[in-house]
Design a protein around this motif. Structure first.
Motif, PDB file in Angstrom:
ATOM      1  N   ALA A  48     -61.661  13.886  -2.490  1.00 61.38           N
ATOM      2  CA  ALA A  48     -61.851  13.079  -3.672  1.00 61.38           C
ATOM      3  C   ALA A  48     -61.916  11.515  -3.395  1.00 61.38           C
ATOM      4  N   ARG A  68     -65.534  10.951  -2.226  1.00 57.92           N
ATOM      5  CA  ARG A  68     -66.726  10.867  -3.452  1.00 57.92           C
ATOM      6  C   ARG A  68     -66.405   9.715  -4.148  1.00 57.92           C
ATOM      7  N   ASP A  81     -57.836  13.256  -7.684  1.00 55.13           N
ATOM      8  CA  ASP A  81     -58.674  12.055  -7.971  1.00 55.13           C
ATOM      9  C   ASP A  81     -57.933  10.876  -8.524  1.00 55.13           C
TER      10      ASP A  81
END
Length: 260
Positions: free
Chosen positions: A16, A19, A203
């Motif tokens: 996460a 990204r 996240d």
């Protein structure tokens, strides 16, 4: 464009975070144990970042392989701006209680391998004059609890080591960031009952990691409220803390056993 090394890149939190870093432009070198999963993450990041992603599968328990690993990273990226150490494992506490070998293996993976990499990376950053080292610890490292004290001891060791490293490098353009997540819904916690407001998604932690780098934090609890939860836990007298499980059961406090 920043050059980012992620060790333990196949973990949910590391993926996460990658990204999020990719969204702002970054070049990556990924290291993980699961080659198949690592390849999938590599392909995803190449699409997101528009850049080739380097990486390799490696058993990070092999400490003698760490110097050569960092040499390969330097050659591939031409330098490291940010390093995220995110590997680890959650041992079976009861099994560790019965086995010295399992206890030491858990400490080796969760503490010694991270300390080895942190030392090498800090020295490289010092020679270069800048860099950011981010290491994922845990709130479990703040106080020994009967439910996971082997894991907590390893994370506590890493936290104390990073504190000293941070002091050693103070005054230089080098960040040493300790990240302390609470309960996170990841494959590592697959057997846990995930109910209540204390549980976070990967996240959420990744967002906090990126913010910690941008705002040059030293220690971050993620989500933020864990700082205050752990402050309370740290100030419970030992004589009370030893009997906390009994007190929780007698009072019927929901969620108390999870904290203990």
């Amino acid at each position: 464009m920043r050059n980012i090394l992620i060790v333990g890149a196949t973990s949910a939190i590391a993926e996460a975070a990658a990204r999020r870093f990719a969204a702002s432009g970054a070049r990556f070198y990924l290291v993980g144990r699961n080659a198949e999963k690592l390849a999938a993450i590599t392909r995803d990041l190449e699409i997101r970042s528009g850049q080739p992603v380097h990486g390799e599968s490696l058993d990070l328990d092999l400490l003698d392989q760490h110097p050569a690993l960092l040499e390969r990273v330097e050659q591939a990226l031409g330098g490291i701006d940010i390093a995220l150490i995110a590997h680890g494992m959650l041992p079976d506490q009861e099994a560790c209680q019965r086995s010295v070998a399992m206890t030491l293996a858990a400490i080796h993976t969760n503490a010694l391998s991270a300390i080895s990499l942190a030392t090498l990376l800090a020295n490289a950053f010092e020679a270069r004059g800048r860099g950011a080292l981010v290491v994922i610890g845990s709130v479990a490292g703040d106080r020994g609890r009967r439910s996971n004290y082997v894991y907590g001891a390893a994370k506590g060791m890493v936290g104390l080591f990073l504190q000293g490293l941070r002091n050693r490098l103070s005054g230089k353009d080098i960040q040493i960031i300790t990240v302390k997540p609470g309960f996170v819904d990841t494959p590592m916690t697959a057997t846990f009952e995930k109910k209540g407001l204390l549980w976070a998604q990967p996240d959420q932690i990744a967002k906090g990691i990126v913010a910690a780098v941008e705002h040059r934090r030293d220690v971050v609890y993620l989500p933020w409220f864990w700082r205050w939860i752990m402050l309370v836990i740290l100030h419970i007298p030992e004589r009370v803390f030893k009997n906390l499980k009994t007190i929780v059961i007698n009072l019927g406090l929901q969620g108390g056993l999870l904290l203990y």
